[in-house]
Design a protein around this motif. Sequence first.
Motif, PDB file in Angstrom:
ATOM      1  N   PRO A 130       0.800  -1.227   0.000  1.00 42.68           N
ATOM      2  CA  PRO A 130       0.000   0.000   0.000  1.00 42.68           C
ATOM      3  C   PRO A 130       0.832   1.276   0.000  1.00 42.68           C
ATOM      4  O   PRO A 130       1.915   1.328   0.585  1.00 42.68           O
ATOM      5  CB  PRO A 130      -0.818  -0.119   1.286  1.00 42.68           C
ATOM      6  CG  PRO A 130       0.009  -0.999   2.161  1.00 42.68           C
ATOM      7  CD  PRO A 130       0.697  -1.964   1.254  1.00 42.68           C
ATOM      8  N   ARG A 131       0.301   2.298  -0.668  1.00 45.13           N
ATOM      9  CA  ARG A 131       0.984   3.578  -0.768  1.00 45.13           C
ATOM     10  C   ARG A 131      -0.005   4.722  -0.515  1.00 45.13           C
ATOM     11  O   ARG A 131      -1.159   4.659  -0.939  1.00 45.13           O
ATOM     12  CB  ARG A 131       1.602   3.763  -2.161  1.00 45.13           C
ATOM     13  CG  ARG A 131       2.552   2.638  -2.573  1.00 45.13           C
ATOM     14  CD  ARG A 131       3.846   2.665  -1.775  1.00 45.13           C
ATOM     15  NE  ARG A 131       4.768   1.606  -2.173  1.00 45.13           N
ATOM     16  CZ  ARG A 131       4.988   0.500  -1.468  1.00 45.13           C
ATOM     17  NH1 ARG A 131       4.315   0.294  -0.333  1.00 45.13           N
ATOM     18  NH2 ARG A 131       5.866  -0.393  -1.885  1.00 45.13           N
ATOM     19  N   ILE A 132       0.480   5.744   0.162  1.00 42.64           N
ATOM     20  CA  ILE A 132      -0.297   6.957   0.378  1.00 42.64           C
ATOM     21  C   ILE A 132       0.505   8.129  -0.164  1.00 42.64           C
ATOM     22  O   ILE A 132       1.671   8.297   0.183  1.00 42.64           O
ATOM     23  CB  ILE A 132      -0.595   7.189   1.874  1.00 42.64           C
ATOM     24  CG1 ILE A 132      -1.414   6.043   2.456  1.00 42.64           C
ATOM     25  CG2 ILE A 132      -1.333   8.525   2.065  1.00 42.64           C
ATOM     26  CD1 ILE A 132      -1.627   6.140   3.966  1.00 42.64           C
ATOM     27  N   ASN A 172       4.041  -2.121   5.923  1.00 40.83           N
ATOM     28  CA  ASN A 172       4.455  -2.100   4.516  1.00 40.83           C
ATOM     29  C   ASN A 172       3.889  -0.896   3.772  1.00 40.83           C
ATOM     30  O   ASN A 172       3.995  -0.809   2.545  1.00 40.83           O
ATOM     31  CB  ASN A 172       4.048  -3.395   3.817  1.00 40.83           C
ATOM     32  CG  ASN A 172       2.540  -3.625   3.874  1.00 40.83           C
ATOM     33  OD1 ASN A 172       1.817  -2.962   4.617  1.00 40.83           O
ATOM     34  ND2 ASN A 172       2.066  -4.582   3.100  1.00 40.83           N
ATOM     35  N   ILE A 173       3.292   0.039   4.507  1.00 40.19           N
ATOM     36  CA  ILE A 173       2.713   1.239   3.897  1.00 40.19           C
ATOM     37  C   ILE A 173       3.782   2.325   3.782  1.00 40.19           C
ATOM     38  O   ILE A 173       4.481   2.622   4.750  1.00 40.19           O
ATOM     39  CB  ILE A 173       1.529   1.778   4.726  1.00 40.19           C
ATOM     40  CG1 ILE A 173       0.438   0.710   4.861  1.00 40.19           C
ATOM     41  CG2 ILE A 173       0.956   3.039   4.086  1.00 40.19           C
ATOM     42  CD1 ILE A 173      -0.746   1.139   5.712  1.00 40.19           C
ATOM     43  N   LYS A 174       3.888   2.898   2.605  1.00 40.83           N
ATOM     44  CA  LYS A 174       4.813   4.015   2.396  1.00 40.83           C
ATOM     45  C   LYS A 174       4.009   5.285   2.159  1.00 40.83           C
ATOM     46  O   LYS A 174       3.024   5.281   1.419  1.00 40.83           O
ATOM     47  CB  LYS A 174       5.749   3.733   1.226  1.00 40.83           C
ATOM     48  CG  LYS A 174       6.725   2.580   1.513  1.00 40.83           C
ATOM     49  CD  LYS A 174       7.726   2.396   0.397  1.00 40.83           C
ATOM     50  CE  LYS A 174       8.657   1.227   0.685  1.00 40.83           C
ATOM     51  NZ  LYS A 174       9.524   1.478   1.862  1.00 40.83           N
ATOM     52  N   VAL A 175       4.452   6.358   2.801  1.00 42.23           N
ATOM     53  CA  VAL A 175       3.730   7.637   2.770  1.00 42.23           C
ATOM     54  C   VAL A 175       4.685   8.751   2.359  1.00 42.23           C
ATOM     55  O   VAL A 175       5.758   8.894   2.955  1.00 42.23           O
ATOM     56  CB  VAL A 175       3.158   7.977   4.162  1.00 42.23           C
ATOM     57  CG1 VAL A 175       2.302   9.235   4.084  1.00 42.23           C
ATOM     58  CG2 VAL A 175       2.386   6.818   4.752  1.00 42.23           C
ATOM     59  N   ASN A 176       4.285   9.538   1.377  1.00 41.55           N
ATOM     60  CA  ASN A 176       5.113  10.664   0.965  1.00 41.55           C
ATOM     61  C   ASN A 176       4.257  11.862   0.576  1.00 41.55           C
ATOM     62  O   ASN A 176       3.092  11.717   0.191  1.00 41.55           O
ATOM     63  CB  ASN A 176       5.998  10.273  -0.223  1.00 41.55           C
ATOM     64  CG  ASN A 176       7.079   9.276   0.163  1.00 41.55           C
ATOM     65  OD1 ASN A 176       8.018   9.602   0.879  1.00 41.55           O
ATOM     66  ND2 ASN A 176       6.937   8.039  -0.315  1.00 41.55           N
ATOM     67  N   ALA A 177       4.846  13.040   0.688  1.00 41.35           N
ATOM     68  CA  ALA A 177       4.220  14.275   0.213  1.00 41.35           C
ATOM     69  C   ALA A 177       4.826  14.602  -1.141  1.00 41.35           C
ATOM     70  O   ALA A 177       6.055  14.560  -1.302  1.00 41.35           O
ATOM     71  CB  ALA A 177       4.461  15.410   1.197  1.00 41.35           C
ATOM     72  N   ILE A 213       2.065   9.878  -9.650  1.00 38.76           N
ATOM     73  CA  ILE A 213       2.021   8.426  -9.864  1.00 38.76           C
ATOM     74  C   ILE A 213       3.361   7.773  -9.565  1.00 38.76           C
ATOM     75  O   ILE A 213       3.418   6.654  -9.037  1.00 38.76           O
ATOM     76  CB  ILE A 213       1.556   8.125 -11.298  1.00 38.76           C
ATOM     77  CG1 ILE A 213       0.082   8.512 -11.453  1.00 38.76           C
ATOM     78  CG2 ILE A 213       1.765   6.658 -11.643  1.00 38.76           C
ATOM     79  CD1 ILE A 213      -0.422   8.473 -12.874  1.00 38.76           C
ATOM     80  N   LYS A 214       4.435   8.456  -9.870  1.00 35.14           N
ATOM     81  CA  LYS A 214       5.771   7.907  -9.607  1.00 35.14           C
ATOM     82  C   LYS A 214       5.908   7.463  -8.158  1.00 35.14           C
ATOM     83  O   LYS A 214       6.439   6.385  -7.866  1.00 35.14           O
ATOM     84  CB  LYS A 214       6.835   8.951  -9.939  1.00 35.14           C
ATOM     85  CG  LYS A 214       8.254   8.506  -9.606  1.00 35.14           C
ATOM     86  CD  LYS A 214       9.265   9.576  -9.973  1.00 35.14           C
ATOM     87  CE  LYS A 214      10.689   9.156  -9.596  1.00 35.14           C
ATOM     88  NZ  LYS A 214      11.689  10.178  -9.992  1.00 35.14           N
ATOM     89  N   ASP A 268       8.524   0.905  -5.212  1.00 32.55           N
ATOM     90  CA  ASP A 268       8.611  -0.478  -4.743  1.00 32.55           C
ATOM     91  C   ASP A 268       9.001  -0.528  -3.271  1.00 32.55           C
ATOM     92  O   ASP A 268       9.067   0.509  -2.592  1.00 32.55           O
ATOM     93  CB  ASP A 268       9.591  -1.275  -5.601  1.00 32.55           C
ATOM     94  CG  ASP A 268      11.014  -0.726  -5.539  1.00 32.55           C
ATOM     95  OD1 ASP A 268      11.377  -0.047  -4.557  1.00 32.55           O
ATOM     96  OD2 ASP A 268      11.782  -0.983  -6.488  1.00 32.55           O
ATOM     97  N   GLU A 269       9.266  -1.712  -2.781  1.00 30.42           N
ATOM     98  CA  GLU A 269       9.545  -1.896  -1.354  1.00 30.42           C
ATOM     99  C   GLU A 269      10.818  -1.182  -0.902  1.00 30.42           C
ATOM    100  O   GLU A 269      11.008  -0.936   0.289  1.00 30.42           O
ATOM    101  CB  GLU A 269       9.647  -3.388  -1.029  1.00 30.42           C
ATOM    102  CG  GLU A 269      10.761  -4.107  -1.779  1.00 30.42           C
ATOM    103  CD  GLU A 269      10.806  -5.590  -1.468  1.00 30.42           C
ATOM    104  OE1 GLU A 269      11.768  -6.257  -1.896  1.00 30.42           O
ATOM    105  OE2 GLU A 269       9.882  -6.067  -0.797  1.00 30.42           O
ATOM    106  N   ASN A 270      11.684  -0.860  -1.841  1.00 31.80           N
ATOM    107  CA  ASN A 270      12.918  -0.152  -1.504  1.00 31.80           C
ATOM    108  C   ASN A 270      12.775   1.364  -1.624  1.00 31.80           C
ATOM    109  O   ASN A 270      13.738   2.098  -1.403  1.00 31.80           O
ATOM    110  CB  ASN A 270      14.057  -0.624  -2.419  1.00 31.80           C
ATOM    111  CG  ASN A 270      14.371  -2.099  -2.233  1.00 31.80           C
ATOM    112  OD1 ASN A 270      14.477  -2.582  -1.108  1.00 31.80           O
ATOM    113  ND2 ASN A 270      14.491  -2.816  -3.343  1.00 31.80           N
ATOM    114  N   GLY A 271      11.586   1.805  -1.960  1.00 31.83           N
ATOM    115  CA  GLY A 271      11.345   3.225  -2.146  1.00 31.83           C
ATOM    116  C   GLY A 271      11.261   3.984  -0.836  1.00 31.83           C
ATOM    117  O   GLY A 271      11.186   3.395   0.244  1.00 31.83           O
ATOM    118  N   PRO A 272      11.260   5.298  -0.913  1.00 30.15           N
ATOM    119  CA  PRO A 272      11.264   6.145   0.281  1.00 30.15           C
ATOM    120  C   PRO A 272       9.914   6.223   0.980  1.00 30.15           C
ATOM    121  O   PRO A 272       8.876   5.908   0.390  1.00 30.15           O
ATOM    122  CB  PRO A 272      11.655   7.516  -0.284  1.00 30.15           C
ATOM    123  CG  PRO A 272      11.049   7.492  -1.664  1.00 30.15           C
ATOM    124  CD  PRO A 272      11.252   6.083  -2.154  1.00 30.15           C
TER     125      PRO A 272
END
Length: 245
Positions: A133-135, A186-191, A217-218, A223-227
């Motif tokens: 999941p991504r936010i 496993n949730i990644k959150v970015n502004a 969208i990027k 992926d799991e190694n992302g920020p």
Amino acid sequence: MKSVLITGANKGIGFETAKQLLQQGFYVYLGSRDLTNGNEAVEKLKQEGLTNVETVELDVTNENSVKAAREAIGKKTTELDILINNAGINGGMSYTALEANSDQFLKTFDTNVFGVARVTQAFIDLLKKATAPRIVNVSTSVGSLTLQSDPNWPAYDYAKYAVYGASKAALNMYTVHLAYELRDTNIKVNAVCPGYTKTDFTNHNGGEVSTAAKRIIKYALIDENGPSGKFFSEETNPETGEIPW
């Protein structure tokens, strides 16, 4: 099929983001405060052959509307892969820190900050059930305290963004805390700042909406190694994308 909820997606950057994610095989829940506007947006997409989309009536400033949207989506799926908190207002143009009244601040914060919190809290259970999941919280570089306080920053003299900038700075802090609370999941959150873009929001000045959507969208597809817990503006920093809070 992976799914995504995009708030404020009946027009502008939100609509383009929905379109591009549909083209990439996602099922899109198109959030719209006004159901008629949302249905019209969905019909436009379907006329282009993009059929895996449906309108979700969602007013981020209304607790009951958010709960109803969560209930409606919960009847369709047991998990949500991506949440893009895109809905936002500018608080009115040419209103400075000394000119804006309290109602302007309250209305803008209600959409840009409180609304994000309402939606995120309502859908976090569905996000936690997804595999990756991504936010993405759609922000702006003028919400960076570091940049906005720099006399050499191109937007330094944009005093008219006092209300909007303050709300996005608060959204950024919410993003930091949200990412921290979810650090062991496993949730990644970015502004993400999509950049100055030609929409109703900017009186159709700026860059192309397709570029803005790609920037969002990027970070929705990392992926799991992302920020996680970072602030990105590729318009400001084309090399790495990351900018200071």
